[in-house]
Write an enzyme that holds these catalytic residues in place. Sequence first.
Site, short mmCIF file in Angstrom:
data_model
loop_
_atom_site.label_atom_id
_atom_site.label_comp_id
_atom_site.label_asym_id
_atom_site.label_seq_id
_atom_site.Cartn_x
_atom_site.Cartn_y
_atom_site.Cartn_z
CG ASP A 1 43.90 41.04 44.94
OD1 ASP A 1 43.96 39.90 45.45
OD2 ASP A 1 44.31 42.07 45.54
CB ILE A 2 41.46 45.51 46.77
CG1 ILE A 2 40.99 46.95 46.92
CG2 ILE A 2 42.40 45.11 47.89
CD1 ILE A 2 40.08 47.16 48.13
CD GLU B 1 47.30 39.38 53.35
OE1 GLU B 1 46.39 39.93 52.69
OE2 GLU B 1 48.46 39.80 53.42
CB VAL B 2 40.83 36.56 52.82
CG1 VAL B 2 39.31 36.54 52.93
CG2 VAL B 2 41.34 37.99 52.64
CG HIS C 1 41.26 33.56 48.26
ND1 HIS C 1 41.12 33.38 49.61
CD2 HIS C 1 42.49 34.11 48.08
CE1 HIS C 1 42.21 33.82 50.23
NE2 HIS C 1 43.07 34.25 49.32
P1 AMP Z 1 45.62 35.68 50.41
O1 AMP Z 1 46.89 36.24 50.94
O2 AMP Z 1 45.84 34.53 49.47
O3 AMP Z 1 44.62 35.38 51.50
O4 AMP Z 1 45.02 36.79 49.47
C1 AMP Z 1 44.04 37.71 49.87
C2 AMP Z 1 43.88 38.70 48.74
O5 AMP Z 1 42.67 39.40 48.94
C3 AMP Z 1 45.00 39.72 48.63
O6 AMP Z 1 45.60 39.64 47.35
C4 AMP Z 1 44.27 41.07 48.84
O7 AMP Z 1 44.78 42.11 48.05
C5 AMP Z 1 42.84 40.71 48.45
N1 AMP Z 1 41.81 41.53 49.05
C6 AMP Z 1 41.65 41.87 50.34
N2 AMP Z 1 40.54 42.62 50.51
C7 AMP Z 1 39.98 42.76 49.29
C8 AMP Z 1 38.82 43.42 48.80
N3 AMP Z 1 38.00 44.11 49.60
N4 AMP Z 1 38.55 43.35 47.47
C9 AMP Z 1 39.36 42.67 46.64
N5 AMP Z 1 40.47 42.01 47.04
C10 AMP Z 1 40.77 42.05 48.34
#
Ligand code: AMP
Length: 125
Positions: free
Chosen positions: A39-40, A105-106, A110
Amino acid sequence: MPVSGLGAYDDQNIFARILRGEIPSKKVFEDEFAFAFHDINPQAPVHVLVIPKARFVSLADFSARASQAEIAGFWRAVGAVARDLELEVPGYRILANVGEHAGQEVPHFHVHIFGGRPLGRMLER
Ligand code: AMP
């Protein structure tokens, strides 16, 4: 049709772009079904994300539409990643945010793997 309050799968979401190699990631695991990377913005000393290679918006979508092989392959990968990271002892946590109330968020399914320190009791009150 995808099953999710998040709508149809968006091929431009950041994890889709990571899978296509358009955005760099710190890979820790890859097989036919899953891809895992750091995770970033880590929330624990170890914070890794495991994602299916196929197009699913959320766990709701994945559990409804994925094949038996995709489901088995994905969850085996989650366990394998934790094992490879040597988290089984002393332990780790997995978490999947689904939709708005969870703050997803994404919009590509995941699983978060957290470890490397005692993690406390589940949710903040
Ligand atoms: P969620 O809130 O469960 O959707 O988690 C999304 C996660 O993706 C968060 O913990 C972010 O820090 C992580 N994230 C977003 N962009 C990236 C990226 N480019 N590389 C790695 N992790 C990411």
